[in-house]
Structures are given as structure tokens and as C-alpha cells.
Design a protein around this motif. Sequence first.
Motif, PDB file in Angstrom:
ATOM      1  N   TYR A  75       0.842  -1.200   0.000  1.00  0.00           N
ATOM      2  CA  TYR A  75       0.000   0.000   0.000  1.00  0.00           C
ATOM      3  C   TYR A  75       0.870   1.239   0.000  1.00  0.00           C
ATOM      4  O   TYR A  75       1.939   1.257   0.609  1.00  0.00           O
ATOM      5  CB  TYR A  75      -0.867   0.037   1.268  1.00  0.00           C
ATOM      6  CG  TYR A  75      -1.874  -1.072   1.357  1.00  0.00           C
ATOM      7  CD1 TYR A  75      -3.189  -0.867   0.971  1.00  0.00           C
ATOM      8  CD2 TYR A  75      -1.513  -2.327   1.828  1.00  0.00           C
ATOM      9  CE1 TYR A  75      -4.121  -1.888   1.054  1.00  0.00           C
ATOM     10  CE2 TYR A  75      -2.439  -3.350   1.914  1.00  0.00           C
ATOM     11  CZ  TYR A  75      -3.741  -3.125   1.525  1.00  0.00           C
ATOM     12  OH  TYR A  75      -4.658  -4.140   1.605  1.00  0.00           O
ATOM     13  N   LEU A  76       0.378   2.278  -0.651  1.00  0.00           N
ATOM     14  CA  LEU A  76       0.962   3.603  -0.556  1.00  0.00           C
ATOM     15  C   LEU A  76      -0.003   4.397   0.316  1.00  0.00           C
ATOM     16  O   LEU A  76      -1.191   4.494  -0.010  1.00  0.00           O
ATOM     17  CB  LEU A  76       1.107   4.247  -1.927  1.00  0.00           C
ATOM     18  CG  LEU A  76       1.898   3.445  -2.967  1.00  0.00           C
ATOM     19  CD1 LEU A  76       1.994   4.222  -4.271  1.00  0.00           C
ATOM     20  CD2 LEU A  76       3.277   3.076  -2.443  1.00  0.00           C
ATOM     21  N   THR A  84       8.325   9.240  12.306  1.00  0.00           N
ATOM     22  CA  THR A  84       9.659   9.107  12.875  1.00  0.00           C
ATOM     23  C   THR A  84      10.180   7.690  12.645  1.00  0.00           C
ATOM     24  O   THR A  84       9.415   6.782  12.312  1.00  0.00           O
ATOM     25  CB  THR A  84       9.591   9.372  14.381  1.00  0.00           C
ATOM     26  OG1 THR A  84       8.717   8.377  14.959  1.00  0.00           O
ATOM     27  CG2 THR A  84       9.069  10.778  14.689  1.00  0.00           C
ATOM     28  N   GLU A  85      11.462   7.509  12.870  1.00  0.00           N
ATOM     29  CA  GLU A  85      12.037   6.155  12.794  1.00  0.00           C
ATOM     30  C   GLU A  85      11.406   5.254  13.840  1.00  0.00           C
ATOM     31  O   GLU A  85      11.214   4.067  13.603  1.00  0.00           O
ATOM     32  CB  GLU A  85      13.562   6.194  12.945  1.00  0.00           C
ATOM     33  CG  GLU A  85      14.303   6.423  11.645  1.00  0.00           C
ATOM     34  CD  GLU A  85      13.937   5.414  10.536  1.00  0.00           C
ATOM     35  OE1 GLU A  85      13.939   4.190  10.773  1.00  0.00           O
ATOM     36  OE2 GLU A  85      13.648   5.868   9.419  1.00  0.00           O
ATOM     37  N   ALA A  86      11.066   5.820  15.009  1.00  0.00           N
ATOM     38  CA  ALA A  86      10.419   5.022  16.058  1.00  0.00           C
ATOM     39  C   ALA A  86       9.062   4.508  15.569  1.00  0.00           C
ATOM     40  O   ALA A  86       8.709   3.342  15.802  1.00  0.00           O
ATOM     41  CB  ALA A  86      10.256   5.852  17.327  1.00  0.00           C
ATOM     42  N   ASP A 108       8.401   1.958   4.888  1.00  0.00           N
ATOM     43  CA  ASP A 108       9.416   2.932   4.499  1.00  0.00           C
ATOM     44  C   ASP A 108       8.753   4.236   4.106  1.00  0.00           C
ATOM     45  O   ASP A 108       7.670   4.225   3.505  1.00  0.00           O
ATOM     46  CB  ASP A 108      10.223   2.419   3.289  1.00  0.00           C
ATOM     47  CG  ASP A 108      10.969   1.148   3.604  1.00  0.00           C
ATOM     48  OD1 ASP A 108      11.929   1.222   4.385  1.00  0.00           O
ATOM     49  OD2 ASP A 108      10.575   0.090   3.080  1.00  0.00           O
ATOM     50  N   ARG A 109       9.416   5.342   4.401  1.00  0.00           N
ATOM     51  CA  ARG A 109       8.979   6.631   3.862  1.00  0.00           C
ATOM     52  C   ARG A 109       9.392   6.680   2.404  1.00  0.00           C
ATOM     53  O   ARG A 109      10.464   6.193   2.039  1.00  0.00           O
ATOM     54  CB  ARG A 109       9.630   7.781   4.623  1.00  0.00           C
ATOM     55  CG  ARG A 109       8.935   8.040   5.952  1.00  0.00           C
ATOM     56  CD  ARG A 109       9.398   9.289   6.598  1.00  0.00           C
ATOM     57  NE  ARG A 109       9.017  10.448   5.794  1.00  0.00           N
ATOM     58  CZ  ARG A 109       9.119  11.690   6.197  1.00  0.00           C
ATOM     59  NH1 ARG A 109       9.589  11.957   7.385  1.00  0.00           N
ATOM     60  NH2 ARG A 109       8.756  12.687   5.417  1.00  0.00           N
ATOM     61  N   SER A 131       3.001  13.185   4.511  1.00  0.00           N
ATOM     62  CA  SER A 131       4.076  12.446   3.856  1.00  0.00           C
ATOM     63  C   SER A 131       3.533  11.101   3.396  1.00  0.00           C
ATOM     64  O   SER A 131       2.403  10.735   3.704  1.00  0.00           O
ATOM     65  CB  SER A 131       5.267  12.277   4.802  1.00  0.00           C
ATOM     66  OG  SER A 131       4.851  11.744   6.039  1.00  0.00           O
ATOM     67  N   TRP A 132       4.356  10.373   2.656  1.00  0.00           N
ATOM     68  CA  TRP A 132       3.945   9.100   2.080  1.00  0.00           C
ATOM     69  C   TRP A 132       4.760   7.947   2.661  1.00  0.00           C
ATOM     70  O   TRP A 132       5.963   8.080   2.880  1.00  0.00           O
ATOM     71  CB  TRP A 132       4.129   9.113   0.562  1.00  0.00           C
ATOM     72  CG  TRP A 132       3.092   9.906  -0.146  1.00  0.00           C
ATOM     73  CD1 TRP A 132       3.119  11.245  -0.427  1.00  0.00           C
ATOM     74  CD2 TRP A 132       1.858   9.422  -0.660  1.00  0.00           C
ATOM     75  NE1 TRP A 132       1.974  11.619  -1.091  1.00  0.00           N
ATOM     76  CE2 TRP A 132       1.189  10.519  -1.251  1.00  0.00           C
ATOM     77  CE3 TRP A 132       1.246   8.175  -0.693  1.00  0.00           C
ATOM     78  CZ2 TRP A 132      -0.062  10.393  -1.858  1.00  0.00           C
ATOM     79  CZ3 TRP A 132       0.007   8.047  -1.311  1.00  0.00           C
ATOM     80  CH2 TRP A 132      -0.632   9.146  -1.873  1.00  0.00           C
TER      81      TRP A 132
END
Length: 180
Positions: A75-76, A84-86, A108-109, A131-132
Motif C-alpha cells: 500500500y501507498l 519518525t524512525e520510532a 518505508d517513507r 508524507s507518504w
Amino acid sequence: MSGIILFNKPFGVLSQFTDERQGEPRPTLAAYIDAPGFYPAGRLDFDSEGLMVLCDDGRLQARIADPRFKLEKTYLAQVEGEPTEAALGALRRGVRLKDGLTRPARADRIADPALWHRDPPIRVRKTVPDSWLRLTITEGRNRQVRRMTAAVGFPTLRLIRWSVGQWTIDGLAPGEWRRG
């Protein structure tokens, strides 16, 4: 040999051929696909877009839709905020939802994928960025991706299923379909 149809479901279309709800009728697959004997292998929410796989073989249909077979679905997701990475780490480990812990996802971003215009467009807040994410899951719980992103603090604004197993919507505009 089983027949497969790949359909890019637009926003606001039911993932079935009829609408049993009383009142104002909603668009269904019947408005786009005229292929007797084909049925959806799984569902996609009314307010989600993207790939639906339809087939004319009940056993294949069940295999595609059944989470026991762990067929990957990518999915997008356009989310509110900048994860965040967290948050991404939590998605990668599995998220606790009301119906239990999800399986780990690939998360993933990604850059804005420059997709087709959605009608109606998502709500935009000038003070909150969006953001995606690309998320790959192997389950199919009700509204799972939306619930996962919300659970880590980044609600989904727009959701597009890009692929199911080997099949993708690459090259298919919303409302278009092709044999798989």
C-alpha cells in the motif's frame, strides 16, 4: 486455467457488484467491469483506492484472499505528519490493535509518488505536513493499514493498494482493468 482481472478501484466505489444498502445507491464494480463469472478476491474499503484482483476460480479466489497464505499486499499511504524512525520501527515489529498484534510490516517513507488526482481531494491542513509511506503486509484485517498508521500517531489521509502478490496497478488508471 483460471482467469484474473486486475482493476484499479477508484475512491468511493464499493468492492462488490451490488449495493445492498438502502437509500442513495453507491457506485459498484458493475459500473466498471462487465465480466460474468468474475468475483473479487478480497475487499478494498469504499474510501481506499487501488488494486483489486478478481478471478473466476473459487479456489484461487480463496487462496488470494486468505491471510493463511501470507500473500503480500503493498500500500501507498499518505499520512498526516512526518513519521519518525520510532513509528516506522513499530510498524516493522507489529502494532497492537484492538483485535491483537499485527504481523510485522515492511514500512518505508517514500517521496510523493505523483499519482492521479483524487476526487474529492484529501483534506489539507496548512499547519500539519503530510508524507507518504510504502507498507507491505501479509494480513487482511478490516481497515488494517489505516488502524496501524493511526496507532503509531500518523493517521492515513489517502490509501492506495499498489500490489497483491505478483500483480500491480502499474499502468492502470483509476476505473481501468485488464486481464492478469
